[in-house]
Design a protein around this motif. Structure first.
Motif, PDB file in Angstrom:
ATOM      1  N   MET A  51       0.846  -1.165   0.000  1.00 13.35           N
ATOM      2  CA  MET A  51       0.000   0.000   0.000  1.00 13.35           C
ATOM      3  C   MET A  51       0.897   1.236   0.000  1.00 13.35           C
ATOM      4  O   MET A  51       1.690   1.417   0.911  1.00 13.35           O
ATOM      5  N   PRO A  52       0.811   2.085  -0.995  1.00 15.52           N
ATOM      6  CA  PRO A  52       1.661   3.276  -1.031  1.00 15.52           C
ATOM      7  C   PRO A  52       1.258   4.250   0.061  1.00 15.52           C
ATOM      8  O   PRO A  52       0.099   4.343   0.437  1.00 15.52           O
ATOM      9  N   ILE A  53       2.232   4.955   0.566  1.00 13.31           N
ATOM     10  CA  ILE A  53       1.979   5.973   1.571  1.00 13.31           C
ATOM     11  C   ILE A  53       2.113   7.315   0.888  1.00 13.31           C
ATOM     12  O   ILE A  53       3.113   7.590   0.233  1.00 13.31           O
ATOM     13  N   VAL A  54       1.082   8.128   1.018  1.00 15.28           N
ATOM     14  CA  VAL A  54       1.057   9.435   0.389  1.00 15.28           C
ATOM     15  C   VAL A  54       1.087  10.474   1.474  1.00 15.28           C
ATOM     16  O   VAL A  54       0.317  10.415   2.425  1.00 15.28           O
ATOM     17  N   ILE A  55       2.005  11.421   1.360  1.00 18.27           N
ATOM     18  CA  ILE A  55       2.086  12.504   2.323  1.00 18.27           C
ATOM     19  C   ILE A  55       1.807  13.791   1.565  1.00 18.27           C
ATOM     20  O   ILE A  55       2.451  14.067   0.556  1.00 18.27           O
ATOM     21  N   SER A  56       0.828  14.538   2.026  1.00 21.68           N
ATOM     22  CA  SER A  56       0.431  15.767   1.356  1.00 21.68           C
ATOM     23  C   SER A  56       0.547  16.927   2.318  1.00 21.68           C
ATOM     24  O   SER A  56       0.532  16.755   3.529  1.00 21.68           O
ATOM     25  N   ALA A  57       0.631  18.115   1.776  1.00 26.48           N
ATOM     26  CA  ALA A  57       0.665  19.322   2.591  1.00 26.48           C
ATOM     27  C   ALA A  57      -0.224  20.363   1.954  1.00 26.48           C
ATOM     28  O   ALA A  57      -0.413  20.379   0.748  1.00 26.48           O
ATOM     29  N   ALA A  79      -0.002  12.492  14.221  1.00 26.65           N
ATOM     30  CA  ALA A  79      -0.471  11.099  14.229  1.00 26.65           C
ATOM     31  C   ALA A  79      -0.011  10.373  12.968  1.00 26.65           C
ATOM     32  O   ALA A  79       0.398   9.213  13.020  1.00 26.65           O
ATOM     33  N   GLY A  80      -0.041  11.063  11.818  1.00 24.74           N
ATOM     34  CA  GLY A  80       0.420  10.459  10.569  1.00 24.74           C
ATOM     35  C   GLY A  80       1.907  10.195  10.589  1.00 24.74           C
ATOM     36  O   GLY A  80       2.375   9.141  10.138  1.00 24.74           O
ATOM     37  N   ALA A  81       2.679  11.150  11.122  1.00 27.23           N
ATOM     38  CA  ALA A  81       4.133  10.962  11.216  1.00 27.23           C
ATOM     39  C   ALA A  81       4.450   9.794  12.143  1.00 27.23           C
ATOM     40  O   ALA A  81       5.343   8.985  11.864  1.00 27.23           O
ATOM     41  N   ARG A  82       3.717   9.690  13.234  1.00 28.84           N
ATOM     42  CA  ARG A  82       3.939   8.590  14.185  1.00 28.84           C
ATOM     43  C   ARG A  82       3.629   7.244  13.521  1.00 28.84           C
ATOM     44  O   ARG A  82       4.381   6.270  13.662  1.00 28.84           O
ATOM     45  N   ALA A  83       2.530   7.191  12.775  1.00 30.11           N
ATOM     46  CA  ALA A  83       2.159   5.947  12.089  1.00 30.11           C
ATOM     47  C   ALA A  83       3.218   5.566  11.063  1.00 30.11           C
ATOM     48  O   ALA A  83       3.564   4.386  10.925  1.00 30.11           O
ATOM     49  N   LEU A  84       3.747   6.559  10.344  1.00 30.23           N
ATOM     50  CA  LEU A  84       4.799   6.297   9.364  1.00 30.23           C
ATOM     51  C   LEU A  84       6.050   5.747  10.055  1.00 30.23           C
ATOM     52  O   LEU A  84       6.643   4.767   9.614  1.00 30.23           O
ATOM     53  N   PHE A  85       6.444   6.374  11.167  1.00 30.60           N
ATOM     54  CA  PHE A  85       7.608   5.908  11.924  1.00 30.60           C
ATOM     55  C   PHE A  85       7.393   4.471  12.391  1.00 30.60           C
ATOM     56  O   PHE A  85       8.268   3.615  12.251  1.00 30.60           O
ATOM     57  N   ALA A 145      10.524  -1.797  11.867  1.00 38.50           N
ATOM     58  CA  ALA A 145      10.117  -3.191  11.652  1.00 38.50           C
ATOM     59  C   ALA A 145      10.222  -4.064  12.901  1.00 38.50           C
ATOM     60  O   ALA A 145       9.387  -4.929  13.122  1.00 38.50           O
ATOM     61  N   ASN A 146      11.234  -3.842  13.733  1.00 38.21           N
ATOM     62  CA  ASN A 146      11.393  -4.701  14.915  1.00 38.21           C
ATOM     63  C   ASN A 146      10.774  -4.090  16.170  1.00 38.21           C
ATOM     64  O   ASN A 146      10.936  -4.614  17.270  1.00 38.21           O
ATOM     65  N   ARG A 147      10.090  -2.972  16.028  1.00 38.97           N
ATOM     66  CA  ARG A 147       9.337  -2.327  17.107  1.00 38.97           C
ATOM     67  C   ARG A 147      10.192  -1.996  18.331  1.00 38.97           C
ATOM     68  O   ARG A 147       9.746  -2.123  19.459  1.00 38.97           O
ATOM     69  N   ASP A 148      11.434  -1.534  18.084  1.00 38.22           N
ATOM     70  CA  ASP A 148      12.296  -1.173  19.213  1.00 38.22           C
ATOM     71  C   ASP A 148      12.317   0.336  19.475  1.00 38.22           C
ATOM     72  O   ASP A 148      13.076   0.820  20.302  1.00 38.22           O
ATOM     73  N   GLY A 149      11.484   1.094  18.751  1.00 36.38           N
ATOM     74  CA  GLY A 149      11.419   2.533  18.959  1.00 36.38           C
ATOM     75  C   GLY A 149      12.509   3.312  18.242  1.00 36.38           C
ATOM     76  O   GLY A 149      12.670   4.507  18.467  1.00 36.38           O
ATOM     77  N   ARG A 150      13.264   2.627  17.357  1.00 38.96           N
ATOM     78  CA  ARG A 150      14.339   3.269  16.583  1.00 38.96           C
ATOM     79  C   ARG A 150      14.277   2.748  15.159  1.00 38.96           C
ATOM     80  O   ARG A 150      13.956   1.588  14.935  1.00 38.96           O
ATOM     81  N   VAL A 151      14.613   3.606  14.198  1.00 40.68           N
ATOM     82  CA  VAL A 151      14.656   3.189  12.799  1.00 40.68           C
ATOM     83  C   VAL A 151      16.113   3.172  12.363  1.00 40.68           C
ATOM     84  O   VAL A 151      16.792   4.198  12.395  1.00 40.68           O
ATOM     85  N   THR A 152      16.597   1.993  11.992  1.00 41.05           N
ATOM     86  CA  THR A 152      17.980   1.837  11.538  1.00 41.05           C
ATOM     87  C   THR A 152      18.074   2.148  10.047  1.00 41.05           C
ATOM     88  O   THR A 152      17.054   2.251   9.349  1.00 41.05           O
ATOM     89  N   ARG A 153      19.307   2.253   9.546  1.00 41.07           N
ATOM     90  CA  ARG A 153      19.509   2.445   8.097  1.00 41.07           C
ATOM     91  C   ARG A 153      18.853   1.310   7.315  1.00 41.07           C
ATOM     92  O   ARG A 153      18.251   1.534   6.277  1.00 41.07           O
ATOM     93  N   GLU A 154      19.014   0.091   7.815  1.00 35.42           N
ATOM     94  CA  GLU A 154      18.444  -1.068   7.126  1.00 35.42           C
ATOM     95  C   GLU A 154      16.916  -0.982   7.082  1.00 35.42           C
ATOM     96  O   GLU A 154      16.303  -1.234   6.043  1.00 35.42           O
ATOM     97  N   GLU A 155      16.289  -0.622   8.205  1.00 35.95           N
ATOM     98  CA  GLU A 155      14.830  -0.492   8.220  1.00 35.95           C
ATOM     99  C   GLU A 155      14.374   0.617   7.268  1.00 35.95           C
ATOM    100  O   GLU A 155      13.374   0.460   6.560  1.00 35.95           O
TER     101      GLU A 155
END
Length: 93
Positions: free
Chosen positions: A1-7, A55-61, A66-76
């Protein structure tokens, strides 16, 4: 499902301070249709508030984490970019 971010932009006007919504009075957000140009507009009023954007930014993060550790790695991040764009964006040099 593509994620679309608009402003949406508008000319500056005086506005009241942003007050977070009271969770006790909120209903659960309904996922917008995939072709919705403002997917973060949770109440469907045609504009995205700071709370809706957060809320949208949080959902995107959370989607990228992927591993739900509260951090996004380069690989993720690269995996997320491949999923959304078909290829990872190379790092800036």
């Amino acid at each position: 499902m593509p994620i679309v971010i608009s402003a949406q932009t508008s000319s500056p006007t005086a506005t009241a301070p942003v007050v977070p919504p009271d969770p006790a009075t909120q209903t659960a957000p309904v996922a917008p249709p995939a072709d919705d140009p403002l997917p973060m507009d949770l109440d469907g009023d045609g504009v995205v508030t700071a709370a809706e954007h957060a809320a949208g930014a949080r959902a995107l993060f959370e989607h990228m984490d992927a591993n739900r550790d509260g951090r996004v790695t380069r690989e993720e991040m690269a995996n997320f970019q491949r999923q959304v764009l078909g290829a990872a964006i190379p790092p800036a040099r």
